[in-house]
Scaffold this motif. Sequence first.
Motif, PDB file in Angstrom:
ATOM      1  N   SER A 223      43.187  43.056  50.377  1.00 42.61           N
ATOM      2  CA  SER A 223      42.716  43.664  49.133  1.00 42.61           C
ATOM      3  C   SER A 223      41.411  44.421  49.408  1.00 42.61           C
ATOM      4  O   SER A 223      40.399  43.788  49.740  1.00 42.61           O
ATOM      5  CB  SER A 223      42.499  42.592  48.060  1.00 42.61           C
ATOM      6  N   THR A 233      43.774  41.100  41.690  1.00 41.10           N
ATOM      7  CA  THR A 233      42.831  40.647  40.679  1.00 41.10           C
ATOM      8  C   THR A 233      42.223  39.314  41.103  1.00 41.10           C
ATOM      9  O   THR A 233      42.773  38.594  41.953  1.00 41.10           O
ATOM     10  CB  THR A 233      43.516  40.474  39.319  1.00 41.10           C
ATOM     11  N   GLU A 234      41.103  38.978  40.485  1.00 38.85           N
ATOM     12  CA  GLU A 234      40.465  37.699  40.780  1.00 38.85           C
ATOM     13  C   GLU A 234      41.388  36.543  40.417  1.00 38.85           C
ATOM     14  O   GLU A 234      41.457  35.534  41.128  1.00 38.85           O
ATOM     15  CB  GLU A 234      39.152  37.605  40.012  1.00 38.85           C
ATOM     16  N   GLU A 235      42.115  36.695  39.315  1.00 40.55           N
ATOM     17  CA  GLU A 235      43.034  35.646  38.879  1.00 40.55           C
ATOM     18  C   GLU A 235      44.152  35.433  39.893  1.00 40.55           C
ATOM     19  O   GLU A 235      44.567  34.283  40.146  1.00 40.55           O
ATOM     20  CB  GLU A 235      43.623  35.996  37.510  1.00 40.55           C
ATOM     21  N   VAL A 237      44.028  35.970  43.172  1.00 37.83           N
ATOM     22  CA  VAL A 237      43.482  35.298  44.350  1.00 37.83           C
ATOM     23  C   VAL A 237      43.264  33.811  44.072  1.00 37.83           C
ATOM     24  O   VAL A 237      43.624  32.947  44.887  1.00 37.83           O
ATOM     25  CB  VAL A 237      42.172  35.972  44.803  1.00 37.83           C
ATOM     26  N   ARG A 238      42.701  33.500  42.926  1.00 40.86           N
ATOM     27  CA  ARG A 238      42.441  32.097  42.597  1.00 40.86           C
ATOM     28  C   ARG A 238      43.744  31.302  42.473  1.00 40.86           C
ATOM     29  O   ARG A 238      43.816  30.133  42.874  1.00 40.86           O
ATOM     30  CB  ARG A 238      41.641  31.993  41.306  1.00 40.86           C
ATOM     31  N   GLU A 251      39.499  41.962  53.762  1.00 47.93           N
ATOM     32  CA  GLU A 251      38.774  42.930  52.946  1.00 47.93           C
ATOM     33  C   GLU A 251      38.264  44.105  53.777  1.00 47.93           C
ATOM     34  O   GLU A 251      37.134  44.574  53.600  1.00 47.93           O
ATOM     35  CB  GLU A 251      37.595  42.253  52.244  1.00 47.93           C
ATOM     36  N   GLU A 259      35.211  46.587  43.376  1.00 47.53           N
ATOM     37  CA  GLU A 259      35.172  45.127  43.340  1.00 47.53           C
ATOM     38  C   GLU A 259      34.149  44.579  44.341  1.00 47.53           C
ATOM     39  O   GLU A 259      33.892  45.189  45.385  1.00 47.53           O
ATOM     40  CB  GLU A 259      36.548  44.548  43.664  1.00 47.53           C
ATOM     41  N   LYS A 262      34.517  38.831  48.266  1.00 49.11           N
ATOM     42  CA  LYS A 262      34.645  37.411  47.952  1.00 49.11           C
ATOM     43  C   LYS A 262      34.186  36.527  49.103  1.00 49.11           C
ATOM     44  O   LYS A 262      34.584  35.361  49.216  1.00 49.11           O
ATOM     45  CB  LYS A 262      36.093  37.096  47.565  1.00 49.11           C
ATOM     46  N   TRP A 265      32.892  33.104  48.341  1.00 50.50           N
ATOM     47  CA  TRP A 265      33.847  32.098  47.855  1.00 50.50           C
ATOM     48  C   TRP A 265      34.130  31.021  48.896  1.00 50.50           C
ATOM     49  O   TRP A 265      34.631  29.949  48.550  1.00 50.50           O
ATOM     50  CB  TRP A 265      35.157  32.779  47.456  1.00 50.50           C
TER      51      TRP A 265
END
Length: 419
Positions: A223, A233-235, A237-238, A251, A259, A262, A265
């Motif tokens: 991404s 999206t962040e959602e 990935v989570r 990345e 964006e 991360k 994280w």
Amino acid sequence: MSNLTARQPGCLRLPSSGLQARRGLTVSTIVTSAPLRSSVKIMATAAPERVEQKPAVSSATQFLRPHLLKLAPYTPIEPFEILSARYGRKPEDIIKLDANENPYGPPPEVREALAKMPFPHVYPDPETRGLRRALAQMNDLPVEHILVGCGADELIDLLMRCVLESGDKIVDCPPTFTMYAFDADVNDAKVVTVPRLDGFKIDVEGIRQAVAAHKPKMVFLTSPNNPDGSMMTEEEVRAILELPVLVVLDEAYIEFSTEKSKVKWVQQYNNLVVLRTFSKSAALAGLRVGWGAFPLEMVEYIWRAKQPYNVSVAAETAACAALTNMAYLDKVRNALVSERERLFAKLKEIPFLEPYPSHANFILAKVTQGRDAKALKDGLANRGIMVRHYAKKELSGYIRISVGKPEHTDALIEVLKSM
């Protein structure tokens, strides 16, 4: 009496002649003791036959791991000098839009630092401490999480060697960066494929089902994704991080998106590794510098398996120098993002191309109206413009175009319109 006559009865054996010896004969010269009488008697014995011995090793391939004999080679992009010889053009007359390289080059501080390297004859720092400190400060991440490699490609392979046993599985989401599947093959792992949905969207539910059914150890995500430039999206990935699997988030092109990375994280998730590179935004593709953010519990053991001098003195020097001029890197990044939008608009004017929106420094375009994408790529190459085409089925009808300078876009569009 002949001086060859023996003084006593019996025989005198004289040496064999060189010629006879070379012919493989055993020669005895016999001289009798009788007065004025001599006789020469030749006794020839055939040399023993030579027995052909089988070599101890019938083929050098017998030493290789058997799965490597079936390994398909990776198809890399060729450099200027090879393209120059093939197409009969000077390197400066070739527009290279096939490898997502940064046409502006690195900050001037890089060349200055390389010219002043004090100790190129001394082995590099095995812990790349100077570069890791700079990256830690820039990303607000403890330095202990960071490991530097000879390009992010090295870290992909290093992770697989540390995580995967022969026969273990990874999840790959094509079309995407092909090194994941390639390195899995090299390490004798199995690839579980979860194809992307329409618009190259990641299939989170498909990944969830694949993890439940096949029990893979690793999932590779990109991404922005290469080759289409789409973002997760962040959602999304989570959701994948909730699965019992190591998630490797590549990345490489994050600087060209809006964006945030991360990398931080990894302090929260112990099943996340984030990979970054200096090849794209910092324009150091030729020097091979990549880095990763790892969970602390894991990185200690990755360090043990890493080659001690994997990053050269020149590579670390260049990367550290590039980070001293963030104003230049931001300026170049903004120029490429602006040109990406202009290129996208121009490609939409070409009736046989359908470009996809991108968050990276390239644009993927579908070739339509019955045109052959490979023939289009070859036609552009013959005109001195290099773009990327993939032989894989899911991408055979597409070309990928790296974002260049404005003059590169103008030349490309002019040739496309003439075709």
